[in-house]
Design a protein around this motif. Structure first.
Motif, PDB file in Angstrom:
ATOM      1  N   VAL A  22      45.693  33.549  44.409  1.00  0.00           N
ATOM      2  CA  VAL A  22      44.889  33.574  45.542  1.00  0.00           C
ATOM      3  C   VAL A  22      44.668  32.413  46.124  1.00  0.00           C
ATOM      4  CG1 VAL A  22      43.821  35.784  44.883  1.00  0.00           C
ATOM      5  CG2 VAL A  22      42.850  33.497  44.087  1.00  0.00           C
ATOM      6  N   GLY A  23      45.694  31.219  45.915  1.00  0.00           N
ATOM      7  CA  GLY A  23      45.652  29.925  46.543  1.00  0.00           C
ATOM      8  C   GLY A  23      44.773  28.980  46.132  1.00  0.00           C
ATOM      9  N   LEU A  24      44.157  29.441  44.789  1.00  0.00           N
ATOM     10  CA  LEU A  24      43.267  28.416  44.115  1.00  0.00           C
ATOM     11  C   LEU A  24      43.855  27.645  42.981  1.00  0.00           C
ATOM     12  CD1 LEU A  24      40.014  30.771  43.516  1.00  0.00           C
ATOM     13  CD2 LEU A  24      40.640  29.053  45.366  1.00  0.00           C
ATOM     14  N   LEU A  35      40.652  35.933  37.606  1.00  0.00           N
ATOM     15  CA  LEU A  35      39.583  35.080  38.253  1.00  0.00           C
ATOM     16  C   LEU A  35      38.352  35.262  37.754  1.00  0.00           C
ATOM     17  CD1 LEU A  35      40.729  36.076  41.852  1.00  0.00           C
ATOM     18  CD2 LEU A  35      41.485  34.205  40.688  1.00  0.00           C
ATOM     19  N   ARG A  36      37.453  34.107  37.797  1.00  0.00           N
ATOM     20  CA  ARG A  36      36.131  34.379  37.627  1.00  0.00           C
ATOM     21  C   ARG A  36      35.298  35.058  38.764  1.00  0.00           C
ATOM     22  NH1 ARG A  36      37.218  28.575  36.459  1.00  0.00           N
ATOM     23  NH2 ARG A  36      37.001  28.381  34.393  1.00  0.00           N
ATOM     24  N   ALA A  41      33.644  36.254  44.572  1.00  0.00           N
ATOM     25  CA  ALA A  41      32.592  36.019  45.576  1.00  0.00           C
ATOM     26  C   ALA A  41      32.791  35.130  46.734  1.00  0.00           C
ATOM     27  CB  ALA A  41      31.223  35.850  44.822  1.00  0.00           C
ATOM     28  N   VAL A  42      33.309  34.251  46.354  1.00  0.00           N
ATOM     29  CA  VAL A  42      33.525  33.163  47.415  1.00  0.00           C
ATOM     30  C   VAL A  42      34.612  33.534  48.498  1.00  0.00           C
ATOM     31  CG1 VAL A  42      34.602  30.927  47.906  1.00  0.00           C
ATOM     32  CG2 VAL A  42      32.896  31.090  46.179  1.00  0.00           C
ATOM     33  N   LEU A  74      40.714  40.541  46.153  1.00  0.00           N
ATOM     34  CA  LEU A  74      41.322  40.944  44.997  1.00  0.00           C
ATOM     35  C   LEU A  74      42.938  41.372  45.131  1.00  0.00           C
ATOM     36  CD1 LEU A  74      38.604  43.104  43.135  1.00  0.00           C
ATOM     37  CD2 LEU A  74      39.360  40.753  42.487  1.00  0.00           C
ATOM     38  N   LEU A  75      43.320  41.531  46.272  1.00  0.00           N
ATOM     39  CA  LEU A  75      44.635  41.611  46.681  1.00  0.00           C
ATOM     40  C   LEU A  75      44.960  43.007  46.489  1.00  0.00           C
ATOM     41  CD1 LEU A  75      46.523  38.316  45.351  1.00  0.00           C
ATOM     42  CD2 LEU A  75      45.526  38.686  47.806  1.00  0.00           C
TER      43      LEU A  75
END
Length: 285
Positions: A22-24, A35-36, A41-42, A74-75
């Motif tokens: 997701v680009g993080l 993911l957390r 949420a962000v 969540l894609l």
């Protein structure tokens, strides 16, 4: 709204993603996969507290807009996003019972198909209509009790033995996965249908393989383009697979055919002549 199932589904989709997806930035080593919750949420522009409560099955129903944002974060595929909306009760239509009546025109079409095995299944894999070649290739559905015409039961609960495990098909594992994904969608689409609910519970209770696949929360499977049947009379028959959705009744029209002039087409033609009578007590070498 099925709060518990929605929470489990969102968690299963979150845990399959990595920050890079997701680009993080990956950041420090993580103790748990995926993911957390705060990252989701962000990405969805909602509060972390609300998303945590969603996964825990404690949150009120999300709006369609919020659920769409979570699906994007969540894609989720289109099928997965639709499933989430069904669980949340934000889908446009939810029918009470799944349909078992086949349109007469479809039944007539099955009988007119040349050298093509065809049958219709319900949303929970009951074989509702078939032609003679489908009976010859698979089994004489007309001689079975209605409960025994269910392909999901046959895939997971049939005793091991000659032609008992899905007619000797080459893609049995893939078919089992397809059964689970479609039943999960049916369970969300028809939450008050006892036939749907009872079948899922029967399979979860009596098949460890089904229970394992069910916990994956998948709602999409790869399409089947070809399939090979190991038939006791004509040997291996490889067919092209086409599955057409009868959307007004949530049914599937399944067609098995072979290229003209091929050895497999000749085998289907022979089965068309032989019919299903010899297969009352089939055996495999």
């Amino acid at each position: 709204m099925d709060k518990r199932e929605l929470g489990l589904f969102l968690r299963s989709r979150r845990e399959r993603l990595s920050p890079q997806d997701v680009g993080l930035a990956p950041g420090p080593r993580r103790r748990t996969p995926g993911l957390r919750r705060e990252e989701v949420a962000v990405l969805a522009h909602i509060s972390t507290e609300y998303y945590v409560r969603l996964e825990q099955g404690r949150a009120p129903r999300p709006s369609s807009e919020v659920l769409a944002a979570i699906s994007a974060a969540l894609l989720l595929t289109d099928a997965e996003s639709e499933h989430a909306h069904l669980l949340a009760g934000t889908a446009s239509v939810q029918s009470r019972l799944h349909c078992r009546d086949v349109r007469p025109s479809i039944v007539a079409l099955l009988q007119r198909l040349p050298q093509t095995a065809g049958f219709v299944t319900s949303a929970i894999f009951d074989v509702l209509a078939w032609n003679d070649l489908a009976a010859a290739l698979m089994e004489d559905f007309g001689s079975l009790d209605p409960a025994d015409r269910n392909l999901a039961r046959k895939a997971f609960l049939a005793p091991a033995g000659p032609r008992e495990t899905m007619y000797g098909i080459s893609d049995e594992a893939a078919f089992r996965h397809r059964v689970v994904t479609r039943l999960r969608v049916a369970g969300a689409r028809y939450p008050s249908d006892p036939a749907v609910r009872d079948l899922i519970e029967e399979l979860r209770t009596n098949s460890s393989d089904f229970a394992r696949l069910w916990e994956r929360h998948d709602v999409q499977s790869a399409p089947t383009l070809t399939k090979t049947f190991r038939h006791p009379l004509v040997g291996d028959v490889t067919v092209d697979c086409d599955s057409l959705t009868l959307s007004d009744r949530d049914q599937q029209l399944v067609l098995y055919s072979a290229p003209h002039g091929s050895r497999d087409a000749e085998a289907l033609a022979l089965l068309d002549v032989l019919g299903s009578a010899p297969l009352q007590s089939p055996s495999l070498s």
